[in-house]
Write a protein that holds these residues in place. Structure first.
Motif, PDB file in Angstrom:
ATOM      1  N   SER A 112       0.818  -1.217   0.000  1.00 31.38           N
ATOM      2  CA  SER A 112       0.000   0.000   0.000  1.00 31.38           C
ATOM      3  C   SER A 112       0.854   1.270   0.000  1.00 31.38           C
ATOM      4  CB  SER A 112      -0.942   0.002   1.200  1.00 31.38           C
ATOM      5  OG  SER A 112      -0.188   0.031   2.399  1.00 31.38           O
ATOM      6  N   LYS A 113       2.168   1.117  -0.223  1.00 33.53           N
ATOM      7  CA  LYS A 113       3.123   2.232  -0.366  1.00 33.53           C
ATOM      8  C   LYS A 113       3.550   2.882   0.950  1.00 33.53           C
ATOM      9  CE  LYS A 113       2.911   1.693  -4.807  1.00 33.53           C
ATOM     10  NZ  LYS A 113       2.902   0.290  -5.056  1.00 33.53           N
ATOM     11  N   ILE A 114       3.427   2.191   2.059  1.00 38.27           N
ATOM     12  CA  ILE A 114       4.032   2.647   3.312  1.00 38.27           C
ATOM     13  C   ILE A 114       5.530   2.382   3.186  1.00 38.27           C
ATOM     14  CG2 ILE A 114       4.216   2.275   5.817  1.00 38.27           C
ATOM     15  CD1 ILE A 114       1.279   1.282   5.694  1.00 38.27           C
ATOM     16  N   VAL A 115       6.347   3.352   3.574  1.00 41.86           N
ATOM     17  CA  VAL A 115       7.798   3.204   3.490  1.00 41.86           C
ATOM     18  C   VAL A 115       8.374   3.266   4.901  1.00 41.86           C
ATOM     19  CG1 VAL A 115       9.934   4.132   2.524  1.00 41.86           C
ATOM     20  CG2 VAL A 115       7.775   4.374   1.257  1.00 41.86           C
ATOM     21  N   ILE A 116       9.162   2.264   5.255  1.00 40.99           N
ATOM     22  CA  ILE A 116       9.839   2.236   6.556  1.00 40.99           C
ATOM     23  C   ILE A 116      11.327   2.033   6.319  1.00 40.99           C
ATOM     24  CG2 ILE A 116      10.176   0.967   8.722  1.00 40.99           C
ATOM     25  CD1 ILE A 116       7.208   0.367   8.733  1.00 40.99           C
TER      26      ILE A 116
END
Length: 126
Positions: A112-116
């Motif tokens: 879902s395009k969460i970047v960590i």
């Protein structure tokens, strides 16, 4: 796994433009290593008087726009890496990690395009 730091990070094309904005908001540069990792990244760590942190990551690659990520420092990189993979996160470097000698990192993207940006710092014996 214990999370030791959790704060916003901006992955940007222009370090000066972004850091100037946060300097005007009262943040000060605390750390600014350069030449890190596969893409000769510059990293700027800033902190304000209330203890809030913001990180600015400036890789030497061409990407269309700046984006926001989360910096997550942990005490067990492998455990956190596996947990993120369990939730569909993929390593931008396709299972390679950056090891600077003092830290191990990987930038992970979810479906879902969460970047960590996952980081574990190594303690040194003195």
């Amino acid at each position: 796994m214990k999370i030791t730091t959790f704060n916003p990070m901006i992955i940007a094309k222009d370090a000066e433009e972004v850091s100037s904005l946060f300097k005007d908001m009262g943040f000060e540069v605390r750390h600014n290593p350069k030449g890190i990792g596969f893409y000769d990244t510059e990293e700027i760590r800033m902190k304000d008087e209330n203890g809030f942190h913001i990180d600015i990551d400036v890789p030497d690659i061409d990407f269309p726009k700046d984006f926001v990520a989360i910096r997550m420092n942990v005490d067990n990189f492998e455990e956190a890496y596996e947990l993120l993979q369990k939730y569909g996160f993929k390593n931008i470097y396709v299972n390679k990690t950056v090891n600077t000698g003092s830290a191990k990192t990987a930038t992970m993207f979810s479906p879902s395009k969460i970047v960590i940006k996952l980081v574990q710092h190594f303690k040194t014996e003195e």
